[in-house]
Design an enzyme around this catalytic site. Sequence first.
Site, mmCIF file in Angstrom:
data_model
loop_
_atom_site.group_PDB
_atom_site.id
_atom_site.type_symbol
_atom_site.label_atom_id
_atom_site.label_comp_id
_atom_site.label_asym_id
_atom_site.label_seq_id
_atom_site.Cartn_x
_atom_site.Cartn_y
_atom_site.Cartn_z
ATOM 1 N N ARG A 77 29.337 20.538 47.190
ATOM 2 C CA ARG A 77 28.939 20.092 48.516
ATOM 3 C C ARG A 77 29.830 20.759 49.556
ATOM 4 O O ARG A 77 31.039 20.881 49.360
ATOM 5 C CB ARG A 77 29.077 18.567 48.636
ATOM 6 C CG ARG A 77 28.010 17.798 47.874
ATOM 7 C CD ARG A 77 28.139 16.300 48.108
ATOM 8 N NE ARG A 77 29.331 15.760 47.491
ATOM 9 C CZ ARG A 77 30.481 15.520 48.101
ATOM 10 N NH1 ARG A 77 30.609 15.746 49.406
ATOM 11 N NH2 ARG A 77 31.517 15.042 47.450
ATOM 12 N N TYR A 93 22.574 24.024 45.788
ATOM 13 C CA TYR A 93 23.370 23.258 44.820
ATOM 14 C C TYR A 93 23.452 21.770 45.146
ATOM 15 O O TYR A 93 23.759 21.380 46.276
ATOM 16 C CB TYR A 93 24.802 23.819 44.759
ATOM 17 C CG TYR A 93 25.500 23.447 43.470
ATOM 18 C CD1 TYR A 93 25.271 24.181 42.309
ATOM 19 C CD2 TYR A 93 26.348 22.349 43.389
ATOM 20 C CE1 TYR A 93 25.875 23.835 41.110
ATOM 21 C CE2 TYR A 93 26.960 22.007 42.188
ATOM 22 C CZ TYR A 93 26.723 22.760 41.054
ATOM 23 O OH TYR A 93 27.323 22.420 39.862
ATOM 24 N N LYS A 96 22.743 12.325 48.337
ATOM 25 C CA LYS A 96 23.771 12.006 49.334
ATOM 26 C C LYS A 96 23.164 11.919 50.733
ATOM 27 O O LYS A 96 23.529 11.065 51.525
ATOM 28 C CB LYS A 96 24.864 13.071 49.323
ATOM 29 C CG LYS A 96 25.505 13.289 47.976
ATOM 30 C CD LYS A 96 26.144 12.033 47.460
ATOM 31 C CE LYS A 96 26.904 12.300 46.173
ATOM 32 N NZ LYS A 96 27.506 11.061 45.658
ATOM 33 N N HIS A 135 28.518 4.271 47.856
ATOM 34 C CA HIS A 135 28.794 5.269 46.826
ATOM 35 C C HIS A 135 29.377 4.542 45.612
ATOM 36 O O HIS A 135 30.577 4.616 45.346
ATOM 37 C CB HIS A 135 29.798 6.275 47.410
ATOM 38 C CG HIS A 135 29.997 7.514 46.597
ATOM 39 N ND1 HIS A 135 31.147 8.266 46.658
ATOM 40 C CD2 HIS A 135 29.193 8.149 45.704
ATOM 41 C CE1 HIS A 135 31.047 9.309 45.852
ATOM 42 N NE2 HIS A 135 29.875 9.258 45.265
ATOM 43 N N SER A 171 34.132 11.099 44.596
ATOM 44 C CA SER A 171 33.458 12.033 43.696
ATOM 45 C C SER A 171 34.447 12.571 42.660
ATOM 46 O O SER A 171 35.584 12.912 42.997
ATOM 47 C CB SER A 171 32.926 13.212 44.501
ATOM 48 O OG SER A 171 32.195 12.741 45.601
ATOM 49 N N CYS A 181 35.848 11.023 40.061
ATOM 50 C CA CYS A 181 36.904 10.105 39.607
ATOM 51 C C CYS A 181 36.422 9.208 38.472
ATOM 52 O O CYS A 181 36.998 8.145 38.228
ATOM 53 C CB CYS A 181 37.415 9.252 40.753
ATOM 54 S SG CYS A 181 38.368 10.181 41.960
ATOM 55 N N ASP A 196 26.150 6.300 40.644
ATOM 56 C CA ASP A 196 26.606 6.977 41.874
ATOM 57 C C ASP A 196 26.320 6.209 43.162
ATOM 58 O O ASP A 196 27.108 6.289 44.084
ATOM 59 C CB ASP A 196 25.959 8.371 41.948
ATOM 60 C CG ASP A 196 26.664 9.302 42.924
ATOM 61 O OD1 ASP A 196 27.912 9.295 42.957
ATOM 62 O OD2 ASP A 196 25.980 10.024 43.664
ATOM 63 N N ARG A 217 27.587 20.568 36.384
ATOM 64 C CA ARG A 217 26.887 19.276 36.298
ATOM 65 C C ARG A 217 25.826 19.262 35.213
ATOM 66 O O ARG A 217 25.225 20.293 34.906
ATOM 67 C CB ARG A 217 26.180 18.998 37.633
ATOM 68 C CG ARG A 217 27.086 18.974 38.856
ATOM 69 C CD ARG A 217 27.824 17.685 38.968
ATOM 70 N NE ARG A 217 28.744 17.647 40.100
ATOM 71 C CZ ARG A 217 28.908 16.579 40.883
ATOM 72 N NH1 ARG A 217 28.206 15.488 40.670
ATOM 73 N NH2 ARG A 217 29.784 16.616 41.862
HETATM 74 C C1 OXD Z 1 29.350 13.616 44.427
HETATM 75 C C2 OXD Z 1 28.216 13.521 43.499
HETATM 76 O O1 OXD Z 1 29.756 14.734 44.789
HETATM 77 O O2 OXD Z 1 27.922 12.410 43.065
HETATM 78 O O3 OXD Z 1 29.872 12.557 44.798
HETATM 79 O O4 OXD Z 1 27.576 14.537 43.218
HETATM 80 MN MN MN Z 2 28.929 10.826 44.064
#
Ligand code: OXD
Ligand code: MN
Length: 632
Positions: A94, A237, A246, A266, A288, A290, A313, A408
Site C-alpha cells: 500500500r 497491488y 481498505k 481494522h 498491518s 502484526c 482484517d 500475500r
Molecule cells: C493491510 C492488509 O495492509 O490487511 O493491513 O492488507
Molecule cells: Mn489489514
Amino acid sequence: MGAGWLTKETAVTASPTSETESDLDDPPTSHSRLLGWVRETAELTQPDRVEWCDGSDQEWDRLTTQLVAAGMFTRLERKPNSFWAASDPSDVARVEERTFICSRTERDCGPTNNWMHPDEMKKIMTGLYRGCMRGRTMYVVPFCMGPLDDPNPKLGVEITDSAYVVCSMKIMTRMGAAALRKFIRADGSEADFVPCLHSVGHPLDPGESDVPWPCNATKYISHFPEERLIWSYGSGYGGNALLGKKCYSLRIASVMARDEGWLAEHMLTLKLTSPRQAVHYIAAAFPSGCGKTNLAMLESTVPGWSVETLGDDIAWMRFGADGRLYAVNPENGFFAVAPGTSWQTNPNAMRTVNRGNSIFTNVGLTGNGDTWWEGMEDPPAHATSWTGQRWTPAGGAGGQRCAHPNSRYCTPMAQCPVIANEWDDPAGVPISAILFGGRRASTIPLVNEAFDWSHGVFLAATLSSEKTAAAAGSVGEVRRDPMAMLPFIGYHAGDYFQHWIDVGKGADAGKLPRIFFVNWFRRGDDGHFLWPGFGENSRVLKWIVERIEGRAAAADTPIGQVPHATHLDLSALDIALEDIAAALAVNVHEWQAELPLIEAWFTKIGNALPSTMRDELDALRSRLASPPHSAG
Ligand code: OXD
Ligand code: MN
C-alpha cells in the site's frame, strides 16, 4: 456492441466471447446510475471492450487462463485451481503517501491523512484516466461487502482494467450476478452503491505487447468521503487495487459509520469456546503485519479451549436490539501476509491455502510448481524468487529473499477448516471483548485490561507499533497507530476518537465489550522474545474470558489491570517464569518516557482532540507519579 457503450473511436478490436458481446448489447441491470457511470467511464478511459463480471466459475476459468497466457499467472501444479503472480518490484505494498482523503475541507481530513481538494484531485485524475484503458478490457465488477442476505446490503462496483483484480475480487468479496441482483430493491427502487474506479494506468498502443505486471510510476489512491467515491490509479497491488477492502470497508465505511453511529474497524473477529461450552466472540485490532490472521485461526494450546474464525482484517460493529455490539466481517476471503506462515505458526492457514482456489503474489515458486516463503518449513532445493531469479536455501544472488516480506496469499474464507458457522450471518456476532495491540519491544505488557470504556479508547488512541512491510517505507520505526487505523481513518482522527467515546456514552455500560491491550512482541534485554506467541496466545485469551466472567485476578497498575504470571494458565508451558514476569511488567520509568511521546501525538491531533483524551493522559500521569504497590 450496444449503442452508447463505447465511443466510435474505441470500437472493439479483439474478438470478445459471445457472453461478452451479449453483456454489452444487453447490460445485466437496469440500474440507471450504474449504467450512466459505466458509460461515462468507458468514454473517458476508452477501453477496447467492456465486460460485466458475473462471478461465475466459468468466468474465473476464462480469466485465469488468459492471465496464464499473458504471463501474469503461473498455474501451480501442487495446489488445485491456484496461481502464482509476481508484481513489478515498484508495486509491492500500500502506498500511504499516495493515499488521499479528498474531503471538501482540509479540516475534515485531519492531520493524519493526505488531503487534496476534491475538485483539484478530480481534475488531475480525470487527466490521468483519459484514454488510460486503451488496448485493454474494462471490467465492471459488482460486489457486496458483508453477507448478501443483509436487509441493507453494502454494495459497490469496481471498474478495473486488471483481470488480476477481477479474480482477486471474486475471492475477497461477494462478487458478480448475486451482488448485482441486490442493486434493484424488492420495491423496484435503485439501491445505493459505492463507485470504485481503478486503472493500472498502462494503456497499450495498437500492436504493443503487454508487460507481466502493468502499473504506473504515478499513483493516486483517492477517497471522496462526502460522495462515497473511490478513484485509484497506477497500482495493481493489494489494498491499492482491491478497492472493496481498505478503501471501501475502512476509509469510506468509517465515514458512513461516523454518520450512522457504528464502527468500521481494522479488526479480526474470532469465536472462543471454553471447556464449559461458554462462547465468547472477540474482536482484535493490530496494525498491518502484526499477526491478525494467526490469531484469528489460532490452535489453542490450552486443553478444552477452541478458536474458530470469523474474519482476519475488518469488522463492522453495530448495536443490536439487545444493546450489545455485533460484528460482521465485510470480506469473503483472506488477503494475508505469507512470510512467517507455517505449519507451526498457523496450520489452519496452511490447510486453507492447500485446498486451492487461491492466488499467491510475490512468494517463491518452487521447481515442482508449489509456493514457498521465508518462515515455512522444508525449503525447496531451489525456487524462482519473487523477482524471477534463481533462489536456493543458501540465498539468492546478493542474499536476496525468496518471497517479498509483504507477499500475500488470497484465499476464500469458506474453505478455512476452522471457519465459524456464523461467518455469513448478516446479524453478526455479539462481541464480549475488544483487544488492541501493537508490536513493541519494550514498555507495553503482554496483557492489560482498561479500567473502563473511555480509558480503553485512550489506550487504543495512543496505540504504537513498529512499522512493518505492509506499507511502503521504513520498517521498524515506532509510530502511533490509533486503533491500528492510522492509514485507514477516512476523516479527522480527533473526530474519530470522539466518535469512539460517543459510541460508549450512548451504550449500556454493562453491555459494552471490555477493552484489553496486548503485546505479543516484547523482548528481553538480549533481544529475545519474552512470550512465545502464536498458539500460546490462547492462554491470554483464556485469562481475558475469565476476567469477563469475573473469575480471573489482576493487579491494579497505573496503566490498567495487569495479571501476575500466577494469574495466567501456564500449565505445560516450558518458559522461564522470569520471562513471563518481564513480559507482564509495568515499568514506571518506561511509561514516564512514553508520556512526552503521547503528548506530541496529541499535539499533532490538535484542537479536535477530545477533552476526555487529555483527561485520561492527566490521570495516567498522576497514577504514574504515585503508583500502587504492585507496579515496579
Ligand atoms: C493491510 C492488509 O495492509 O490487511 O493491513 O492488507
Ligand atoms: Mn489489514
